[in-house]
Scaffold this motif. Structure first.
Motif, PDB file in Angstrom:
ATOM      1  N   TYR A  65       0.737  -1.143  -0.111  1.00 17.62           N
ATOM      2  CA  TYR A  65       0.219   0.114   0.153  1.00 17.62           C
ATOM      3  C   TYR A  65       1.065   0.954  -0.136  1.00 17.62           C
ATOM      4  O   TYR A  65      -0.473   1.883  -0.039  1.00 17.62           O
ATOM      5  CB  TYR A  65      -1.108   0.246   1.247  1.00 17.62           C
ATOM      6  N   GLY A  66       1.940   0.930   0.380  1.00 16.57           N
ATOM      7  CA  GLY A  66       2.714   2.072  -0.046  1.00 16.57           C
ATOM      8  C   GLY A  66       3.490   2.746   1.651  1.00 16.57           C
ATOM      9  O   GLY A  66       3.266   2.041   2.389  1.00 16.57           O
ATOM     10  N   PRO A  67       4.431   3.509   1.092  1.00 10.78           N
ATOM     11  CA  PRO A  67       5.515   3.966   2.229  1.00 10.78           C
ATOM     12  C   PRO A  67       5.255   4.286   3.680  1.00 10.78           C
ATOM     13  O   PRO A  67       5.709   4.394   4.881  1.00 10.78           O
ATOM     14  CB  PRO A  67       6.403   4.469   1.525  1.00 10.78           C
ATOM     15  N   SER A  68       3.614   5.146   2.962  1.00 10.22           N
ATOM     16  CA  SER A  68       3.634   5.390   4.570  1.00 10.22           C
ATOM     17  C   SER A  68       2.226   5.281   5.025  1.00 10.22           C
ATOM     18  O   SER A  68       2.139   4.989   6.280  1.00 10.22           O
ATOM     19  CB  SER A  68       2.303   7.221   4.449  1.00 10.22           C
ATOM     20  N   THR A  69       2.046   3.987   4.883  1.00  7.55           N
ATOM     21  CA  THR A  69       0.763   2.855   5.454  1.00  7.55           C
ATOM     22  C   THR A  69       1.408   2.351   6.564  1.00  7.55           C
ATOM     23  O   THR A  69       0.885   2.562   7.854  1.00  7.55           O
ATOM     24  CB  THR A  69       0.270   2.191   4.505  1.00  7.55           C
ATOM     25  N   PRO A  70       3.205   1.779   6.833  1.00  6.95           N
ATOM     26  CA  PRO A  70       2.806   1.733   8.257  1.00  6.95           C
ATOM     27  C   PRO A  70       3.149   2.145   9.004  1.00  6.95           C
ATOM     28  O   PRO A  70       2.778   2.557  10.228  1.00  6.95           O
ATOM     29  CB  PRO A  70       4.362   1.373   8.243  1.00  6.95           C
ATOM     30  N   GLY A  71       3.311   3.957   8.984  1.00  8.02           N
ATOM     31  CA  GLY A  71       3.571   4.993   9.975  1.00  8.02           C
ATOM     32  C   GLY A  71       2.013   4.882  10.037  1.00  8.02           C
ATOM     33  O   GLY A  71       1.289   5.856  11.852  1.00  8.02           O
ATOM     34  N   ILE A  72       0.966   4.931   8.777  1.00  8.19           N
ATOM     35  CA  ILE A  72      -0.451   5.581   9.504  1.00  8.19           C
ATOM     36  C   ILE A  72      -0.984   3.925  10.283  1.00  8.19           C
ATOM     37  O   ILE A  72      -1.411   4.876  11.258  1.00  8.19           O
ATOM     38  CB  ILE A  72      -1.268   5.724   8.353  1.00  8.19           C
ATOM     39  N   MET A  73      -0.633   2.854  10.212  1.00 10.53           N
ATOM     40  CA  MET A  73      -1.145   2.768  11.226  1.00 10.53           C
ATOM     41  C   MET A  73      -0.481   2.173  12.387  1.00 10.53           C
ATOM     42  O   MET A  73      -1.398   1.862  13.696  1.00 10.53           O
ATOM     43  CB  MET A  73      -0.690   0.619  10.901  1.00 10.53           C
ATOM     44  N   GLY A  74       0.678   3.051  12.779  1.00  7.97           N
ATOM     45  CA  GLY A  74       1.901   3.286  13.763  1.00  7.97           C
ATOM     46  C   GLY A  74       0.953   4.203  14.224  1.00  7.97           C
ATOM     47  O   GLY A  74       0.336   4.145  15.635  1.00  7.97           O
ATOM     48  N   SER A  75       0.211   5.264  13.535  1.00 10.01           N
ATOM     49  CA  SER A  75       0.009   6.512  14.578  1.00 10.01           C
ATOM     50  C   SER A  75      -2.125   5.866  14.852  1.00 10.01           C
ATOM     51  O   SER A  75      -2.176   6.904  16.075  1.00 10.01           O
ATOM     52  CB  SER A  75      -0.702   7.566  13.076  1.00 10.01           C
ATOM     53  N   VAL A  76      -2.307   5.307  13.981  1.00 13.33           N
ATOM     54  CA  VAL A  76      -3.940   4.954  14.549  1.00 13.33           C
ATOM     55  C   VAL A  76      -3.974   4.311  15.912  1.00 13.33           C
ATOM     56  O   VAL A  76      -4.429   4.257  16.889  1.00 13.33           O
ATOM     57  CB  VAL A  76      -4.444   4.172  13.611  1.00 13.33           C
ATOM     58  N   VAL A  77      -2.880   3.268  16.172  1.00 13.84           N
ATOM     59  CA  VAL A  77      -2.361   2.274  17.608  1.00 13.84           C
ATOM     60  C   VAL A  77      -1.543   3.290  18.552  1.00 13.84           C
ATOM     61  O   VAL A  77      -2.174   3.317  19.356  1.00 13.84           O
ATOM     62  CB  VAL A  77      -1.087   1.019  16.838  1.00 13.84           C
TER      63      VAL A  77
END
Length: 191
Positions: free
Chosen positions: A159-171
């Motif tokens: 899904y692209g380089p930003s998605t781990p950060g988005i997931m981490g932000s939500v968590v």
């Protein structure tokens, strides 16, 4: 059973949730900067050294004076907030300079949180239980190191380089809200 105990349980859940978010960052960051900014291993190493220096300065110079002045629960919540700001910046930075700015609060939050959470866990149990609870907390954190590299790498690739950060932000947001609701009242009697 430890996770259900009134004082130490919320601290263990917060440590576990923080580890999920932060280990997503740790395990995939080199792939992230390679894919998003085209950085090589040496350049990535410089960035991680910058994060490491901030972590060491926070743990070595700042935690003691801050702990003497503020309640542990207040500091834990504040440092979770710093980590959340860093996670959001990691997810949405469009330039390397902006990323470096946001890595500062992440390093401040992560370095300080890890030092404080162990102290809080130690104070939430009897002297005989300290080693066991710290070991259990470390085990929870280690469990995230099994899952997060695969999950964060999959998200980045699919899904692209930003998605781990988005997931981490939500968590991290969920952990921050949980900590605010559960740690402040539980640790209100701390010195």
């Amino acid at each position: 059973v430890a996770l259900q105990r009134p004082l130490v349980g919320p601290l263990l859940w917060v440590r576990f949730g923080f580890a999920i978010a932060f280990n997503a960052f740790q395990t995939v960051f080199p792939l992230y900067v390679l894919n998003k900014f085209g950085l090589n291993a040496q350049q990535t190493g410089y960035i991680l050294a910058y994060v490491g220096v901030v972590l060491v300065l926070m743990q070595g110079l700042a935690i003691g004076p801050l702990s003497a002045r503020f309640k542990e629960s207040t500091l834990l919540i504040a440092f979770l907030g710093f980590s959340l700001i860093g996670m959001i910046g990691w997810a949405f930075s469009q330039t390397l300079n902006v990323l470096l700015i946001f890595l500062f609060p992440m390093a401040v939050g992560a370095g300080s949180f890890n030092a404080l959470i162990n102290s809080a866990i130690s104070k939430a149990v009897t002297r005989d239980e300290v080693g066991g609870m710290l070991g259990f907390g470390a085990g929870l954190e280690s469990a995230t190191r099994i899952v997060m590299p695969a999950l964060a790498s999959y998200l980045l690739g699919a899904y692209g380089p930003s998605t781990p950060g988005i997931m981490g932000s939500v968590v991290m947001l969920i952990v921050l809200v949980y900590a605010f609701l559960n740690l402040s009242p539980r640790l209100a009697g701390e010195g």
